[in-house]
Motif scaffolding. Structure first.
Motif, short mmCIF file in Angstrom:
data_model
loop_
_atom_site.label_atom_id
_atom_site.label_comp_id
_atom_site.label_asym_id
_atom_site.label_seq_id
_atom_site.Cartn_x
_atom_site.Cartn_y
_atom_site.Cartn_z
N TYR A 4 0.85 -1.19 0.00
CA TYR A 4 0.00 0.00 0.00
C TYR A 4 0.89 1.25 0.00
N THR A 5 0.57 2.19 -0.88
CA THR A 5 1.31 3.45 -0.94
C THR A 5 0.34 4.61 -1.06
N LEU A 6 0.28 5.43 -0.03
CA LEU A 6 -0.47 6.69 -0.11
C LEU A 6 0.53 7.78 -0.45
N ASN A 7 0.20 8.59 -1.44
CA ASN A 7 1.06 9.70 -1.84
C ASN A 7 0.24 10.98 -1.90
N ALA A 8 0.67 11.96 -1.14
CA ALA A 8 0.05 13.29 -1.17
C ALA A 8 1.08 14.25 -1.74
N GLN A 9 0.68 14.99 -2.76
CA GLN A 9 1.62 15.88 -3.41
C GLN A 9 1.02 17.27 -3.59
N ALA A 10 1.92 18.25 -3.67
CA ALA A 10 1.50 19.64 -3.85
C ALA A 10 2.62 20.41 -4.53
N PRO A 11 2.27 21.42 -5.31
CA PRO A 11 3.32 22.28 -5.86
C PRO A 11 4.10 22.93 -4.72
N GLU A 12 5.40 23.06 -4.88
CA GLU A 12 6.22 23.65 -3.82
C GLU A 12 5.73 25.05 -3.46
N SER A 13 5.19 25.76 -4.42
CA SER A 13 4.70 27.12 -4.17
C SER A 13 3.49 27.15 -3.25
N ALA A 14 2.75 26.02 -3.18
CA ALA A 14 1.55 25.96 -2.35
C ALA A 14 1.76 25.16 -1.07
N TRP A 15 2.97 24.65 -0.86
CA TRP A 15 3.22 23.74 0.25
C TRP A 15 2.91 24.37 1.61
N SER A 16 3.31 25.60 1.83
CA SER A 16 3.10 26.23 3.14
C SER A 16 1.61 26.33 3.48
#
Length: 280
Positions: free
Chosen positions: A251-263
């Motif tokens: 099982y692999t859960l991956n949550a991703q976001a653009p670095e510009s929106a990370w904060s």
């Protein structure tokens, strides 16, 4: 139910006050054994009981239907109780909804404003239609599902997919163990190398930021929690992944976001990652 019959007895206008004072004054002192407040106290108690009963009944009714977000608000007063009861599958609690996949055997919470990936929903509908159809199956299925395709995925409505959370379930040997790759740092570095093509792509760079293990001692499960960045001339992406092997499945859960929106989204991302659990 109108409250006027109760409050009209408690309300005294200036005119009625003079009349009441006059009538009381005309009564012999020996006949006035109780005060007006004492005479009206049973009505006040009755009103209080009916008021509390009405509030309680309204709360129960609200649980059955999320009127104007009332249920979510009530459950949000004690989010842990509602989440333990899995009520967030139906009603958002504390700004999060729950995804439970009983077929693959996992669950997690995600921002309540996010929606499911429409492509995956369409494919699930097609699969259900094929399984329930009385027609003979086609001789060859031209659209074979990729084993690395997410089982579920959620993201903000109208987004490009750069901000999302997804879960991939891959078949592995029952004896497969993530621990064979080493500790959380070694596992994290191995995953980052896989994502970046093991250095074969010079334009793609990955950096492991954090790595840790979350243990479920009751079920003897280990969740490898990893945080890393992937950068290229075209994008800069922040990822949080959770990996766990159980009963012949990885099982692999991956949550991703653009670095510009990370904060802006890192708190929600951490919450989602920490909530990921195997339930099979």
């Amino acid at each position: 139910m109108s409250l006027k019959p109760y409050f009209s007895l408690l309300h005294v206008s200036p005119t009625n006050a003079k009349l009441s004072n006059f009538l009381i004054a005309q009564q012999p002192s020996g006949d006035r054994k109780t005060t007006p407040a004492e005479e009206f106290s049973p009505l006040v108690e009755k009103f209080n009981r009916r008021f509390l009963l009405g509030v309680g009944s309204s709360s129960v009714l609200a649980i059955g239907a999320n009127f104007g977000g009332t249920t979510s608000f009530i459950l949000g007063l004690s989010p842990e109780i509602g989440r333990n009861l899995k009520l967030d599958v139906i009603y958002p609690i504390g700004g999060y909804s729950r995804c439970i996949d009983t077929v693959e055997g996992f669950e997690f919470i995600y921002p309540a404003t996010w929606v499911g990936d429409q492509t995956l929903l369409y494919r699930a509908a097609e699969k259900s239609e094929r399984e329930n159809s009385l027609d003979l199956p086609p001789a060859r299925n031209s659209r074979r599902k990729n084993v690395n395709e997410p089982v579920v995925a959620f993201g903000p409505p109208g987004s490009t997919g750069e901000l999302n959370v997804s879960v991939i379930v891959s078949p592995v040997s029952p004896s497969f163990s993530i621990e064979a790759f080493g500790g959380p740092k070694e596992v994290g570095e191995a995953i980052v190398r896989t994502v970046t093509g093991s250095g074969q792509r010079t334009d793609l760079k990955g950096t492991l930021l954090e790595s840790s293990i979350r243990q479920d001692s009751e079920r003897n499960l280990k969740y490898y929690e990893l945080e890393f960045k992937v950068e290229s001339p075209l994008f800069r992406r922040h990822n949080v992944a959770v990996c766990c092997a159980h009963s012949g499945r990885l099982y692999t859960l991956n949550a991703q976001a653009p670095e510009s929106a990370w904060s802006e989204v890192k708190s929600e991302t951490y919450t989602t990652a920490k909530s990921f659990n195997i339930i099979s």
